[in-house]
Design a protein around this motif. Structure first.
Motif, PDB file in Angstrom:
ATOM      1  N   GLN A  41       0.729  -1.066  -0.147  1.00  0.00           N
ATOM      2  CA  GLN A  41      -0.249  -0.515   0.077  1.00  0.00           C
ATOM      3  C   GLN A  41       0.958   1.300   0.136  1.00  0.00           C
ATOM      4  O   GLN A  41       0.629   2.017  -0.585  1.00  0.00           O
ATOM      5  CB  GLN A  41      -1.338   0.292   1.685  1.00  0.00           C
ATOM      6  N   ALA A  42       2.311   1.140   0.968  1.00  0.00           N
ATOM      7  CA  ALA A  42       3.150   2.510   0.748  1.00  0.00           C
ATOM      8  C   ALA A  42       3.354   2.604  -0.441  1.00  0.00           C
ATOM      9  O   ALA A  42       3.617   3.874  -1.221  1.00  0.00           O
ATOM     10  CB  ALA A  42       3.865   2.365   1.950  1.00  0.00           C
ATOM     11  N   GLU A  43       3.807   1.334  -0.967  1.00  0.00           N
ATOM     12  CA  GLU A  43       4.832   1.442  -2.731  1.00  0.00           C
ATOM     13  C   GLU A  43       3.356   2.052  -3.558  1.00  0.00           C
ATOM     14  O   GLU A  43       4.068   3.240  -4.427  1.00  0.00           O
ATOM     15  CB  GLU A  43       5.361   0.212  -2.655  1.00  0.00           C
ATOM     16  N   ALA A  44       2.127   1.221  -3.308  1.00  0.00           N
ATOM     17  CA  ALA A  44       1.133   2.240  -3.864  1.00  0.00           C
ATOM     18  C   ALA A  44       1.036   3.282  -3.890  1.00  0.00           C
ATOM     19  O   ALA A  44       0.179   4.800  -5.227  1.00  0.00           O
ATOM     20  CB  ALA A  44      -0.144   1.275  -4.323  1.00  0.00           C
ATOM     21  N   ALA A  45       1.251   4.282  -2.963  1.00  0.00           N
ATOM     22  CA  ALA A  45       0.740   5.610  -2.641  1.00  0.00           C
ATOM     23  C   ALA A  45       1.705   6.463  -3.497  1.00  0.00           C
ATOM     24  O   ALA A  45       1.732   7.232  -3.419  1.00  0.00           O
ATOM     25  CB  ALA A  45       0.673   5.631  -1.350  1.00  0.00           C
ATOM     26  N   PHE A  46       2.992   5.684  -2.871  1.00  0.00           N
ATOM     27  CA  PHE A  46       4.023   6.918  -3.016  1.00  0.00           C
ATOM     28  C   PHE A  46       4.371   6.998  -4.592  1.00  0.00           C
ATOM     29  O   PHE A  46       4.778   8.062  -4.942  1.00  0.00           O
ATOM     30  CB  PHE A  46       5.157   6.664  -2.882  1.00  0.00           C
ATOM     31  N   ALA A  47       3.244   6.083  -5.295  1.00  0.00           N
ATOM     32  CA  ALA A  47       3.761   6.840  -7.037  1.00  0.00           C
ATOM     33  C   ALA A  47       3.140   8.362  -6.909  1.00  0.00           C
ATOM     34  O   ALA A  47       2.970   8.938  -7.427  1.00  0.00           O
ATOM     35  CB  ALA A  47       3.304   5.896  -7.657  1.00  0.00           C
ATOM     36  N   ALA A  48       1.472   8.187  -6.547  1.00  0.00           N
ATOM     37  CA  ALA A  48       1.238   9.725  -6.758  1.00  0.00           C
ATOM     38  C   ALA A  48       1.572  10.441  -6.501  1.00  0.00           C
ATOM     39  O   ALA A  48       1.657  11.549  -6.638  1.00  0.00           O
ATOM     40  CB  ALA A  48      -0.640   9.330  -6.115  1.00  0.00           C
ATOM     41  N   TYR A  49       2.909  10.107  -4.907  1.00  0.00           N
ATOM     42  CA  TYR A  49       3.168  11.335  -3.361  1.00  0.00           C
ATOM     43  C   TYR A  49       4.147  11.601  -5.031  1.00  0.00           C
ATOM     44  O   TYR A  49       4.210  12.999  -4.573  1.00  0.00           O
ATOM     45  CB  TYR A  49       3.227  10.639  -2.714  1.00  0.00           C
ATOM     46  N   ARG A  50       4.891  10.503  -5.384  1.00  0.00           N
ATOM     47  CA  ARG A  50       6.211  11.353  -5.701  1.00  0.00           C
ATOM     48  C   ARG A  50       5.856  12.192  -7.415  1.00  0.00           C
ATOM     49  O   ARG A  50       6.434  13.528  -7.599  1.00  0.00           O
ATOM     50  CB  ARG A  50       6.881  10.194  -6.895  1.00  0.00           C
ATOM     51  N   ALA A  51       4.693  12.391  -8.227  1.00  0.00           N
ATOM     52  CA  ALA A  51       4.310  12.881  -8.871  1.00  0.00           C
ATOM     53  C   ALA A  51       3.591  14.842  -8.335  1.00  0.00           C
ATOM     54  O   ALA A  51       3.022  15.669  -9.732  1.00  0.00           O
ATOM     55  CB  ALA A  51       2.693  12.247 -10.060  1.00  0.00           C
ATOM     56  N   LYS A  52       3.361  14.572  -7.270  1.00  0.00           N
ATOM     57  CA  LYS A  52       3.309  15.774  -6.842  1.00  0.00           C
ATOM     58  C   LYS A  52       4.130  17.234  -6.766  1.00  0.00           C
ATOM     59  O   LYS A  52       5.559  16.293  -6.857  1.00  0.00           O
ATOM     60  CB  LYS A  52       2.816  16.373  -5.640  1.00  0.00           C
ATOM     61  N   THR A  53       3.897  18.033  -7.096  1.00  0.00           N
ATOM     62  CA  THR A  53       4.874  19.031  -6.543  1.00  0.00           C
ATOM     63  C   THR A  53       5.496  19.168  -5.642  1.00  0.00           C
ATOM     64  O   THR A  53       4.762  18.901  -4.758  1.00  0.00           O
ATOM     65  CB  THR A  53       4.231  20.854  -6.973  1.00  0.00           C
ATOM     66  N   PRO A  54       6.422  20.192  -4.577  1.00  0.00           N
ATOM     67  CA  PRO A  54       7.529  19.933  -3.301  1.00  0.00           C
ATOM     68  C   PRO A  54       5.730  20.613  -2.942  1.00  0.00           C
ATOM     69  O   PRO A  54       5.767  20.644  -2.117  1.00  0.00           O
ATOM     70  CB  PRO A  54       8.350  20.949  -3.615  1.00  0.00           C
ATOM     71  N   GLN A  55       5.641  22.128  -3.185  1.00  0.00           N
ATOM     72  CA  GLN A  55       4.771  22.817  -2.667  1.00  0.00           C
ATOM     73  C   GLN A  55       3.627  22.160  -2.679  1.00  0.00           C
ATOM     74  O   GLN A  55       2.855  21.984  -0.977  1.00  0.00           O
ATOM     75  CB  GLN A  55       4.035  24.157  -3.520  1.00  0.00           C
ATOM     76  N   GLU A  56       2.595  21.016  -3.681  1.00  0.00           N
ATOM     77  CA  GLU A  56       1.314  19.549  -3.163  1.00  0.00           C
ATOM     78  C   GLU A  56       2.335  18.821  -2.046  1.00  0.00           C
ATOM     79  O   GLU A  56       1.105  18.469  -0.899  1.00  0.00           O
ATOM     80  CB  GLU A  56       1.574  19.541  -4.257  1.00  0.00           C
ATOM     81  N   ARG A  57       3.230  18.729  -1.703  1.00  0.00           N
ATOM     82  CA  ARG A  57       3.524  17.438  -0.852  1.00  0.00           C
ATOM     83  C   ARG A  57       3.817  18.153   0.358  1.00  0.00           C
ATOM     84  O   ARG A  57       3.540  18.053   1.668  1.00  0.00           O
ATOM     85  CB  ARG A  57       5.305  17.084  -0.970  1.00  0.00           C
ATOM     86  N   ALA A  58       3.977  20.232   0.203  1.00  0.00           N
ATOM     87  CA  ALA A  58       3.746  20.681   1.771  1.00  0.00           C
ATOM     88  C   ALA A  58       2.611  20.681   2.859  1.00  0.00           C
ATOM     89  O   ALA A  58       2.282  20.654   3.485  1.00  0.00           O
ATOM     90  CB  ALA A  58       4.940  21.564   1.658  1.00  0.00           C
ATOM     91  N   SER A  59       1.816  21.265   1.745  1.00  0.00           N
ATOM     92  CA  SER A  59       0.960  21.408   1.801  1.00  0.00           C
ATOM     93  C   SER A  59       0.015  19.874   2.349  1.00  0.00           C
ATOM     94  O   SER A  59      -1.014  19.620   3.019  1.00  0.00           O
ATOM     95  CB  SER A  59       0.339  21.739   0.471  1.00  0.00           C
ATOM     96  N   PHE A  60       0.487  19.230   2.035  1.00  0.00           N
ATOM     97  CA  PHE A  60      -0.396  17.022   2.239  1.00  0.00           C
ATOM     98  C   PHE A  60       0.766  17.242   3.733  1.00  0.00           C
ATOM     99  O   PHE A  60      -0.388  16.742   4.524  1.00  0.00           O
ATOM    100  CB  PHE A  60       0.469  16.688   0.962  1.00  0.00           C
ATOM    101  N   LEU A  61       1.915  17.375   3.619  1.00  0.00           N
ATOM    102  CA  LEU A  61       1.950  17.002   4.927  1.00  0.00           C
ATOM    103  C   LEU A  61       1.478  17.812   6.515  1.00  0.00           C
ATOM    104  O   LEU A  61       1.303  17.609   7.516  1.00  0.00           O
ATOM    105  CB  LEU A  61       3.345  16.844   4.392  1.00  0.00           C
ATOM    106  N   ASP A  62       1.729  19.165   5.575  1.00  0.00           N
ATOM    107  CA  ASP A  62       0.464  20.367   6.803  1.00  0.00           C
ATOM    108  C   ASP A  62      -0.875  20.075   7.259  1.00  0.00           C
ATOM    109  O   ASP A  62      -1.584  19.914   8.496  1.00  0.00           O
ATOM    110  CB  ASP A  62       0.289  21.698   6.335  1.00  0.00           C
ATOM    111  N   LYS A  63      -1.722  18.866   6.375  1.00  0.00           N
ATOM    112  CA  LYS A  63      -2.926  18.547   6.962  1.00  0.00           C
ATOM    113  C   LYS A  63      -2.468  17.860   7.986  1.00  0.00           C
ATOM    114  O   LYS A  63      -3.117  16.930   8.259  1.00  0.00           O
ATOM    115  CB  LYS A  63      -3.735  18.329   5.765  1.00  0.00           C
ATOM    116  N   ILE A  64      -1.883  16.065   7.498  1.00  0.00           N
ATOM    117  CA  ILE A  64      -1.258  15.594   8.545  1.00  0.00           C
ATOM    118  C   ILE A  64      -0.993  15.457   9.944  1.00  0.00           C
ATOM    119  O   ILE A  64      -0.448  14.869  10.833  1.00  0.00           O
ATOM    120  CB  ILE A  64      -1.344  13.890   8.013  1.00  0.00           C
TER     121      ILE A  64
END
Length: 64
Positions: A41-64
């Protein structure tokens, strides 16, 4: 995995590596199958996460 009422999962306590003191949280052991499923599940989720921009990743991490 389905647990029956007669089977209690194994639990353990961890130790703070800095202080050597036991943690108060009790943890449930995972089976090899549960670990493999989590890794898949982590490997599958990482594919979508990897495609995000650094700003999108930061926003996601702020939410969790």
């Amino acid at each position: 995995m389905t647990l029956t009422q007669n089977i209690k999962p194994k639990t353990f306590f961890a130790t703070n590596p800095k202080t050597g003191q036991p943690l108060t949280q009790e943890f449930t052991e995972s089976t090899p199958e549960e670990i493999n499923q989590a890794v898949e599940q982590a490997e599958a989720a990482f594919a979508a996460y990897r495609a995000k921009t650094p700003q999108e990743r930061a926003s996601f991490l702020d939410k969790i």
